[in-house]
Design an enzyme around this catalytic site. Structure first.
Site, PDB file in Angstrom:
ATOM      1  N   HIS A 141      35.090 -60.257 -91.890  1.00  0.00           N
ATOM      2  CA  HIS A 141      34.035 -59.166 -92.077  1.00  0.00           C
ATOM      3  C   HIS A 141      34.684 -58.284 -93.328  1.00  0.00           C
ATOM      4  O   HIS A 141      35.778 -58.309 -93.531  1.00  0.00           O
ATOM      5  CB  HIS A 141      33.834 -58.280 -90.986  1.00  0.00           C
ATOM      6  N   CYS A 171      35.354 -52.199 -84.264  1.00  0.00           N
ATOM      7  CA  CYS A 171      34.288 -53.240 -83.755  1.00  0.00           C
ATOM      8  C   CYS A 171      34.219 -53.007 -82.219  1.00  0.00           C
ATOM      9  O   CYS A 171      33.259 -53.351 -81.815  1.00  0.00           O
ATOM     10  CB  CYS A 171      35.124 -54.435 -83.923  1.00  0.00           C
TER      11      CYS A 171
HETATM   12  C1  CIR Z   1      34.113 -62.853 -83.751  1.00  0.00           C
HETATM   13  O1  CIR Z   1      34.559 -63.892 -84.282  1.00  0.00           O
HETATM   14  O2  CIR Z   1      32.714 -62.689 -83.881  1.00  0.00           O
HETATM   15  C2  CIR Z   1      34.763 -62.078 -82.714  1.00  0.00           C
HETATM   16  N1  CIR Z   1      36.107 -62.953 -82.235  1.00  0.00           N
HETATM   17  C3  CIR Z   1      35.474 -60.826 -83.365  1.00  0.00           C
HETATM   18  C4  CIR Z   1      34.513 -60.050 -84.354  1.00  0.00           C
HETATM   19  C5  CIR Z   1      34.966 -58.779 -84.598  1.00  0.00           C
HETATM   20  N2  CIR Z   1      34.064 -57.871 -85.124  1.00  0.00           N
HETATM   21  C6  CIR Z   1      34.529 -56.869 -85.653  1.00  0.00           C
HETATM   22  O3  CIR Z   1      35.364 -56.454 -86.457  1.00  0.00           O
HETATM   23  N3  CIR Z   1      33.172 -56.074 -86.053  1.00  0.00           N
END
Ligand code: CIR
Length: 254
Positions: A159, A247
């Site tokens: 991201h 997140c």
């Molecule tokens: C994913 O791959 O969607 C999750 N394992 C990690 C998401 C992390 N999200 C964020 O940093 N906003």
């Protein structure tokens, strides 16, 4: 009162999506780290609200990806990872009690981790998770709130906020080589130290302090030298699942 909306961690967190070469997180330790994160937000003056977990969604603790608060409205996302789309509704149900909710519609995709709001500007990562259609819909919402939007193509990381971390409204920490820094014109840029590559994450808190990952002490020291007060926290298991500090919460009324 400013509120931090969190989502309880699933018992299945060890099945979270992990990038190639990664390892599954240790769920017991991850839950302890999540509790410490919640405590740090409470100490900074947020009321903590928790959405119950759902073991069918191993990644649901990453609540940021499901909704974005933009000015006085909420934009419910449509996550780029199909298997995460069912995470959105239980979160949005809570937010609907407070603010009008708009939604990203197919074929648009958007993850909250690609959205960074600094003052009146919305920076959005065009990534594997957030596509042009999703970004166009985000732009419409930003317009409606009198905010401008800057699209930042993101390469080699999940991201935008995997590589560009907000410090305050005028400062970011950037992992060198991941984004075109000319798109961040006007911002003060601090580079993540090469030996701490992909270790730094941060969340600016309403009390003026910056929550930072303890895994990047030298990058943090560079911020301290700029007069920024940092609060380090160990989130190794969250990082194992490609998460950072932004997140795990949605901040409302901040
Ligand atoms: C994913 O791959 O969607 C999750 N394992 C990690 C998401 C992390 N999200 C964020 O940093 N906003």
């Amino acid at each position: 009162m400013p509120t931090a909306l969190l989502r309880e961690m699933a018992d299945t967190f060890d099945q979270a999506i992990v990038s190639a070469g990664g390892r599954p997180p240790d769920v017991t330790l991850a839950k302890e780290q999540h509790a410490a994160y919640s405590g740090a937000l409470r100490d900074a003056g947020y009321e903590i609200e928790v959405v119950p977990t759902d073991d069918a969604y191993p990644d649901c603790v990453f609540i940021e990806d499901t909704a974005v608060v933009l000015g006085s409205v909420v934009l419910a996302t449509r996550p780029g990872a199909r298997e995460r789309r069912g995470e959105v509704e239980p979160v949005v149900e809570r937010l609907r009690e407070r603010l009008p909710v708009f939604s990203i519609e197919a074929p648009g995709t958007l993850d909250g981790g690609d959205v960074m709001i600094l003052g009146g500007t919305v920076f959005v990562g065009r990534s594997r998770r957030s596509n042009e259609e999703g970004i166009a819909q985000l732009r419409d919402t930003a317009d409606s709130q009198g905010m401008s939007l800057v699209t930042v193509p993101v390469d080699g990381v999940l991201h935008l906020k995997s590589a560009v971390l907000p410090v305050d409204d005028g400062t970011v920490v950037v992992t060198p080589g991941t984004v075109d820094e000319s798109l961040l014109a006007g911002l003060r840029i601090v580079h993540e130290m090469p030996h701490e590559r992909h270790s730094f994450s941060a969340l600016p808190l309403r009390n003026g302090t910056l929550l930072v990952t303890s895994s990047a002490p030298d990058t943090t020291a560079a911020l301290t030298r700029l007069g920024i007060t940092t609060v380090p926290i160990d989130v190794s298991e969250i990082q194992a699942a490609d998460g950072g500090l932004t997140c795990m919460s949605i901040l409302i009324g901040d």
